[in-house]
Design an enzyme around this catalytic site. Structure first.
Site, short mmCIF file in Angstrom:
data_model
loop_
_atom_site.label_atom_id
_atom_site.label_comp_id
_atom_site.label_asym_id
_atom_site.label_seq_id
_atom_site.Cartn_x
_atom_site.Cartn_y
_atom_site.Cartn_z
N GLU A 1 0.87 -1.17 0.00
CA GLU A 1 0.00 0.00 0.00
C GLU A 1 0.90 1.22 0.00
O GLU A 1 1.93 1.24 0.68
CB GLU A 1 -0.87 0.04 1.25
N TYR B 1 7.73 2.24 -7.50
CA TYR B 1 7.02 0.98 -7.64
C TYR B 1 6.56 0.74 -9.08
O TYR B 1 6.71 -0.37 -9.59
CB TYR B 1 5.82 0.93 -6.68
#
Length: 137
Positions: free
Chosen positions: A92, A104
């Site tokens: 998350e 990411y």
């Protein structure tokens, strides 16, 4: 790394949200499936169980950010997760954390879901949590 060292790095790296305390790191380190990779500049912390890995947090000291350390830590984290039997990783990230999201996405993560108003902010509304996943094999 000691829980105190992890907490100090986390506090320096996360100024927009509540940093984790050393006792939180200690409790996680006591869990069978949790692990940490890194050094005095930063770390990646998570767990691997039942073929999945969850990156719980990654932190780099501000003086060492934007130097590729986050990518190095993420790669080391993935390698350790693979050794522990994970074939997929999820995490998350706060929707207002553009540097982390860019890291990411550039590493092959895809957004799969959103948790609305998940991260409280001292100034303004809570930030959404983006759920990202990536295959490791």
């Amino acid at each position: 790394m000691t829980p105190d060292a992890l907490a100090a790095i986390h506090k320096a790296a996360f100024t927009d949200s509540r940093p984790w305390e050393s006792q939180e790191f200690r409790a996680l380190l006591d869990q069978k499936f949790c692990f940490c990779v890194g050094d005095s500049k930063g770390f990646a912390f998570g767990r691997a169980i039942a073929g999945e890995s969850e990156l719980l947090t990654i932190a780099v000291l501000p003086n060492f950010q934007r130097q590729g350390i986050g990518q190095t830590l993420l790669t080391a984290y993935h390698q350790e997760a693979l050794k522990r039997g994970a074939s997929q990783c999820f995490l998350e990230v706060a929707q207002d954390n553009a540097p982390a999201i860019n890291l990411y996405i550039s590493d092959g993560y895809d957004q799969t879901s959103v948790r609305k108003s998940y991260y409280p902010r001292p100034e303004g509304p809570a930030a959404d949590a983006l759920i990202l996943t990536r295959n490791l094999i």
